[in-house]
Scaffold this motif. Sequence first.
Motif, short mmCIF file in Angstrom:
data_model
loop_
_atom_site.label_atom_id
_atom_site.label_comp_id
_atom_site.label_asym_id
_atom_site.label_seq_id
_atom_site.Cartn_x
_atom_site.Cartn_y
_atom_site.Cartn_z
N GLN A 1 0.83 -1.21 0.00
CA GLN A 1 0.00 0.00 0.00
C GLN A 1 0.86 1.26 0.00
OE1 GLN A 1 -3.23 0.37 -0.24
NE2 GLN A 1 -3.99 -1.69 0.03
N VAL A 2 1.95 1.25 0.77
CA VAL A 2 2.84 2.42 0.83
C VAL A 2 3.47 2.68 -0.54
CG1 VAL A 2 5.02 3.25 1.78
CG2 VAL A 2 3.31 2.24 3.29
N LEU A 3 3.90 1.62 -1.21
CA LEU A 3 4.50 1.78 -2.54
C LEU A 3 3.48 2.29 -3.55
CD1 LEU A 3 6.71 -1.44 -2.74
CD2 LEU A 3 7.39 0.86 -2.08
N ALA A 4 2.26 1.78 -3.46
CA ALA A 4 1.21 2.22 -4.38
C ALA A 4 0.89 3.70 -4.19
CB ALA A 4 -0.05 1.38 -4.19
N GLN A 5 0.87 4.17 -2.94
CA GLN A 5 0.60 5.58 -2.68
C GLN A 5 1.73 6.47 -3.20
OE1 GLN A 5 -0.32 6.22 1.45
NE2 GLN A 5 -1.96 4.72 1.46
N GLU A 6 2.97 5.98 -3.11
CA GLU A 6 4.10 6.76 -3.63
C GLU A 6 4.04 6.86 -5.15
OE1 GLU A 6 7.66 8.99 -3.65
OE2 GLU A 6 6.12 8.58 -2.13
N VAL A 7 3.68 5.78 -5.81
CA VAL A 7 3.49 5.81 -7.27
C VAL A 7 2.41 6.82 -7.63
CG1 VAL A 7 2.67 4.47 -9.24
CG2 VAL A 7 4.31 3.46 -7.65
N ASP A 8 1.32 6.81 -6.89
CA ASP A 8 0.21 7.73 -7.14
C ASP A 8 0.68 9.18 -7.00
OD1 ASP A 8 -2.75 7.60 -7.65
OD2 ASP A 8 -2.76 8.90 -5.91
N LEU A 9 1.44 9.48 -5.95
CA LEU A 9 1.91 10.84 -5.70
C LEU A 9 2.85 11.32 -6.79
CD1 LEU A 9 2.27 13.36 -3.90
CD2 LEU A 9 4.05 12.09 -2.67
N GLN A 10 3.85 10.52 -7.12
CA GLN A 10 4.86 10.96 -8.08
C GLN A 10 4.34 10.95 -9.52
OE1 GLN A 10 7.25 12.47 -6.88
NE2 GLN A 10 7.12 11.69 -4.78
N ALA A 11 3.32 10.17 -9.80
CA ALA A 11 2.71 10.21 -11.14
C ALA A 11 2.12 11.58 -11.42
CB ALA A 11 1.64 9.13 -11.27
N PHE A 12 1.68 12.26 -10.37
CA PHE A 12 1.15 13.62 -10.51
C PHE A 12 2.24 14.67 -10.32
CE2 PHE A 12 -2.97 11.59 -9.43
CZ PHE A 12 -3.70 12.06 -10.51
N ALA A 13 3.04 14.54 -9.28
CA ALA A 13 3.92 15.64 -8.86
C ALA A 13 5.40 15.30 -8.91
CB ALA A 13 3.55 16.08 -7.45
N GLY A 14 5.82 14.21 -9.52
CA GLY A 14 7.23 13.86 -9.59
C GLY A 14 8.04 14.93 -10.31
N ASP A 15 9.22 15.27 -9.74
CA ASP A 15 10.03 16.35 -10.33
C ASP A 15 11.07 15.85 -11.33
OD1 ASP A 15 11.85 15.11 -8.67
OD2 ASP A 15 12.05 16.79 -7.28
N GLY A 16 11.19 14.54 -11.50
CA GLY A 16 12.10 14.01 -12.51
C GLY A 16 13.56 14.04 -12.11
N THR A 17 13.88 14.39 -10.88
CA THR A 17 15.26 14.43 -10.43
C THR A 17 15.64 13.12 -9.76
OG1 THR A 17 14.67 15.40 -8.28
CG2 THR A 17 15.15 16.91 -10.10
N GLY A 18 16.94 12.77 -9.86
CA GLY A 18 17.38 11.52 -9.27
C GLY A 18 16.68 10.34 -9.92
N ASN A 19 16.13 9.47 -9.11
CA ASN A 19 15.40 8.31 -9.61
C ASN A 19 13.89 8.52 -9.62
OD1 ASN A 19 17.79 6.74 -9.86
ND2 ASN A 19 17.77 6.38 -7.66
N VAL A 20 13.45 9.74 -9.28
CA VAL A 20 12.02 10.03 -9.24
C VAL A 20 11.52 10.30 -10.67
CG1 VAL A 20 10.26 11.60 -8.36
CG2 VAL A 20 12.22 10.99 -6.93
N PRO A 21 10.43 9.69 -11.09
CA PRO A 21 9.91 9.96 -12.44
C PRO A 21 9.34 11.37 -12.55
CG PRO A 21 8.39 8.58 -11.21
CD PRO A 21 9.62 8.70 -10.36
N LEU A 22 9.17 11.82 -13.78
CA LEU A 22 8.59 13.13 -14.05
C LEU A 22 7.07 13.02 -14.06
CD1 LEU A 22 9.27 16.09 -14.76
CD2 LEU A 22 9.10 15.44 -17.18
N GLY A 23 6.42 13.78 -13.17
CA GLY A 23 4.98 13.71 -13.05
C GLY A 23 4.26 14.61 -14.05
N ILE A 24 2.95 14.47 -14.08
CA ILE A 24 2.11 15.22 -15.02
C ILE A 24 2.25 16.71 -14.81
CG2 ILE A 24 -0.27 15.65 -15.74
CD1 ILE A 24 -0.90 12.76 -14.96
N LEU A 25 2.22 17.16 -13.57
CA LEU A 25 2.24 18.59 -13.27
C LEU A 25 3.55 19.26 -13.68
CD1 LEU A 25 0.53 18.60 -9.75
CD2 LEU A 25 -0.51 19.11 -11.97
N ASN A 26 4.63 18.50 -13.78
CA ASN A 26 5.94 19.06 -14.13
C ASN A 26 6.37 18.73 -15.55
OD1 ASN A 26 6.49 20.24 -11.54
ND2 ASN A 26 6.84 18.18 -10.75
N THR A 27 5.49 18.14 -16.33
CA THR A 27 5.81 17.84 -17.73
C THR A 27 5.71 19.11 -18.57
OG1 THR A 27 4.97 15.58 -17.49
CG2 THR A 27 5.17 16.45 -19.73
#
Length: 201
Positions: free
Chosen positions: A133-159
């Motif tokens: 559940q914790v991993l799923a919530q993190e995927v949900d958060l970064q899919a929207f707001a991920g900044d694309g730095t490091g290993n974090v994916p780039l989210g919709i809001l920052n595309t």
Amino acid sequence: QTGRKASRGLMVPFDQIKTRALTKGGTGSSTVEETLLDGDFIDILRARSAILSQPITNLTGNVGDLRIPKLDGSATAFWIAGDDSDTITESTPTLTEVPLAPHPLGGLVTYSHLMLRQGTPTTESIIRDDLAQVLAQEVDLQAFAGDGTGNVPLGILNTPNITSVVDATPDWASIVQLEADLVAANADIPSMGYAVAAGLL
């Protein structure tokens, strides 16, 4: 008074049992049995997934990096007279690709061998489900707001190059503007969906 006889022991009126205060303490507490209702486990309150409830494309069973072809520019249409005197300028569609690379996500939970051996059969499943559940919530958060730095994916809001309507307190006019911008960008496809922060509802 009931006219019935007890086959074993004594018969006690139920209202007397109901009104008695049952307590334990002192030396008598060691005789009171405790039962762990692991089947009635109470989970923590969790946020429901917003991204997975949308009509997204879910790619599974992938091996290696992925590239998705993309039509970035269309051909050009011309009106002609049809009398063999027309000249049509050649146009070529522009093809690009969208690269996809994996962004592994993990979590680590440690517990002792003694806990695993002495705990109830649900102990391991509780820990495993919580981590999932914790991993799923993190995927949900970064899919929207991920900044694309490091290993974090780039989210919709920052595309880059995504049309946005900025309004700290959205009203009906803002909602209409969202729809208008989608239509103007030819993005009003049937599989659209809305994800709204709970504080704005």
